[in-house]
Scaffold this active site. Structure first.
Site, short mmCIF file in Angstrom:
data_model
loop_
_atom_site.label_atom_id
_atom_site.label_comp_id
_atom_site.label_asym_id
_atom_site.label_seq_id
_atom_site.Cartn_x
_atom_site.Cartn_y
_atom_site.Cartn_z
N ASP A 9 0.84 -1.18 0.00
CA ASP A 9 0.00 0.00 0.00
C ASP A 9 0.88 1.25 0.00
O ASP A 9 2.09 1.17 0.29
CB ASP A 9 -0.89 -0.02 1.25
CG ASP A 9 -1.74 1.22 1.38
OD1 ASP A 9 -2.49 1.51 0.43
OD2 ASP A 9 -1.64 1.91 2.41
N ASP A 11 -0.39 5.22 0.83
CA ASP A 11 -0.69 6.23 1.85
C ASP A 11 -0.91 5.58 3.21
O ASP A 11 -1.77 4.71 3.36
CB ASP A 11 -1.92 7.05 1.45
CG ASP A 11 -1.98 8.38 2.16
OD1 ASP A 11 -1.18 8.62 3.08
OD2 ASP A 11 -2.83 9.21 1.80
N LYS A 181 -9.06 -3.13 -3.43
CA LYS A 181 -8.90 -3.79 -2.13
C LYS A 181 -10.11 -3.51 -1.24
O LYS A 181 -10.61 -2.39 -1.23
CB LYS A 181 -7.64 -3.26 -1.43
CG LYS A 181 -6.35 -3.51 -2.17
CD LYS A 181 -5.15 -2.87 -1.46
CE LYS A 181 -5.18 -1.38 -1.47
NZ LYS A 181 -3.98 -0.74 -0.89
N ASP A 206 -1.36 -0.41 6.01
CA ASP A 206 -1.67 0.20 7.30
C ASP A 206 -3.15 0.12 7.65
O ASP A 206 -3.54 0.43 8.79
CB ASP A 206 -1.27 1.67 7.29
CG ASP A 206 -2.17 2.49 6.36
OD1 ASP A 206 -2.88 3.38 6.83
OD2 ASP A 206 -2.16 2.22 5.13
#
Length: 254
Positions: A9, A11, A181, A206
């Protein structure tokens, strides 16, 4: 455990908004030094891979090829090519989504589209929603680029693509095919790009709801890093534990 490839990922994992996460930069550079294949897998449809590449280089001093960036836009295009229902598309979304779809050879069409593709659109209007609703009711294949209900910003949690998709699902009484996702479509396509199998890779992110569930729901190991959306105090209550949890990507052992 040693993995042959990494799905990562952006951000909250490699950077946080406009703030660098130094451990994220070191993580990417470690993969590059090891010549380990990786792919940034992002639900963001507002930026092209080239724009993401430029942002990584200019803002965060992370230097990668645009081929390492796989967006929900690219996964949507690959999905439409596989479905082969036609070449006319009505898009609710921003330039990154529209331009990507046009560049892939599809025609933007409001009258009789074969697909309606809905992503984040910060300039949404009621008329756009009308056109999308009528097209779906008339048989266009309904695609949602990603299910994110909100976007975290300095102002708070703003409406995301998932909110617009939910509105159109209500107005059309039709369920969208979701690409991004944590759904399987983007993950399977990403694995195709790396030419690796599920057991060969780990999904790094995250956000438990998107990144980690993308792994859990699709039989891929997961590495949750606590630098973004999901907080340390949340981990004990997660319904299915990630394969690994680290405070920082500096804590990861290759």
């Amino acid at each position: 455990m040693t993995y042959k490839g990494y799905l990562i990922d952006l951000d909250g994992t490699i950077y946080l908004g406009d703030t660098p996460i130094e451990a994220g930069k070191r993580f990417v550079e470690s993969l590059q030094e090891r010549k380990t294949p990786f792919l940034f897998v992002t639900n963001n449809t507002t930026k092209t891979p080239a724009a993401v590449q430029e942002k990584l280089a200019n803002h965060f001093d992370i230097h990668v090829s645009k081929e390492t960036v796989y967006t929900a836009t690219l996964a949507t295009i690959d999905y439409m090519k596989d479905k082969a229902l036609g070449d006319k598309v009505y898009v609710v979304g921003e330039s990154g989504l529209k331009d990507g779809i046009k560049d892939a050879g599809f025609k933007l069409d409001e009258e009789k589209p074969d697909y309606v593709v809905v992503g984040l659109d910060s300039e949404i209007t009621y008329e756009k929603l009308i056109v999308a609703t009528l097209a779906i009711q008339n048989g266009a294949h309904f695609i949602g680029t990603n299910p994110d209900k909100n976007i975290p910003t300095h102002r708070g949690l703003l409406p995301g693509a998932g909110s617009l998709i939910a509105l159109l699902e209500t107005s059309t009484q039709s369920k969208a095919v979701i690409i991004g996702k944590p759904e399987g479509i983007i993950m399977d396509k990403a694995l195709d790009k790396l030419n690796l199998t599920k057991k060969d890779v780990v999904m790094v992110g995250d956000n438990y709801e998107t990144d980690i569930k993308a792994g859990i729901n699709n039989g891929i190991d997961t590495l949750l890093v606590l630098t973004g959306f999901t907080k340390k105090e949340d981990v004990a209550e997660l319904p299915v534990a990630p394969t690994y949890v680290v405070d920082s990507l500096d804590d990861w052992s290759f």
